[in-house]
Write an enzyme that holds these catalytic residues in place. Sequence first.
Site, short mmCIF file in Angstrom:
data_model
loop_
_atom_site.label_atom_id
_atom_site.label_comp_id
_atom_site.label_asym_id
_atom_site.label_seq_id
_atom_site.Cartn_x
_atom_site.Cartn_y
_atom_site.Cartn_z
NE ARG A 86 -2.63 -1.47 3.27
CZ ARG A 86 -2.71 -2.75 3.63
NH1 ARG A 86 -3.32 -3.61 2.84
NH2 ARG A 86 -2.19 -3.18 4.76
CD GLU A 97 0.08 -10.15 17.97
OE1 GLU A 97 -0.25 -9.35 17.08
OE2 GLU A 97 -0.73 -10.64 18.79
P1 AMP Z 1 3.33 -2.38 12.01
O1 AMP Z 1 4.63 -3.04 11.57
O2 AMP Z 1 2.71 -3.07 13.19
O3 AMP Z 1 3.48 -0.89 12.23
O4 AMP Z 1 2.27 -2.62 10.84
C1 AMP Z 1 2.28 -1.81 9.74
C2 AMP Z 1 1.86 -2.53 8.48
O5 AMP Z 1 0.74 -3.38 8.68
C3 AMP Z 1 1.45 -1.50 7.44
O6 AMP Z 1 2.01 -1.89 6.20
C4 AMP Z 1 -0.07 -1.54 7.42
O7 AMP Z 1 -0.53 -1.54 6.10
C5 AMP Z 1 -0.45 -2.87 8.10
N1 AMP Z 1 -1.43 -2.69 9.20
C6 AMP Z 1 -1.23 -2.94 10.52
N2 AMP Z 1 -2.32 -2.71 11.26
C7 AMP Z 1 -3.26 -2.25 10.41
C8 AMP Z 1 -4.63 -1.78 10.56
N3 AMP Z 1 -5.25 -1.75 11.75
N4 AMP Z 1 -5.27 -1.36 9.45
C9 AMP Z 1 -4.68 -1.38 8.24
N5 AMP Z 1 -3.40 -1.80 8.03
C10 AMP Z 1 -2.69 -2.23 9.10
#
Ligand code: AMP
Length: 178
Positions: A63, A100
């Site tokens: 995205r 996780e």
């Molecule tokens: P993180 O590494 O936990 O910051 O997760 C970020 C990645 O996961 C990004 O590429 C987001 O597109 C996706 N992502 C994580 N949580 C969500 C959410 N609640 N809604 C949409 N995309 C998410």
Amino acid sequence: MNITNEELKQAVRNIPNFPIDGIQFKDVTTLFQDAERLKSVSENTYRLYQDKGITKVVGIESRGFILGSIIALKLNAGFIPVRKPGKLPASVIEETYEKEYGKDTIQIHTDALCEDDIVLLHDDLLATGGTMAAAYRLVKKMGVKKVYVNFIIELEELQGRKCFPEDVQIESLIKFPI
Ligand code: AMP
């Protein structure tokens, strides 16, 4: 007419329990599908970086490729994809990070950046910060001059900012608690 970040926030579609139970999925396609919203999300992001001398925008699969490419064009910068293993065809360097459940790896082409580059790292959303922090380390390993970090959406209660050194400039247009 420009749409404000507060109005854009109202247009983000929330999908409960996707892709798994307990996740409130923030769907950015509702920002991209409407011409006025797409223009405003691009313009509002561009304004944050127009005077920073950005030479390369690095977008995170998948995205992060959408707005990342548009911002690169507006900033007169190049666009670089960060991708999952096995997708980039030439020589790569990589970074592995904890998720996780288990580990994940991201890669970038070895010749994508040089030490003169001022980089804007972009993804759609900051959650726990693991993905972007790994991308930040990857880009730093390449010895670039400066790195800025940008998201469309930040889930503030997950405190993803804590994954980065304090002096890193992190911006997000839209903030949700979670
Ligand atoms: P993180 O590494 O936990 O910051 O997760 C970020 C990645 O996961 C990004 O590429 C987001 O597109 C996706 N992502 C994580 N949580 C969500 C959410 N609640 N809604 C949409 N995309 C998410």
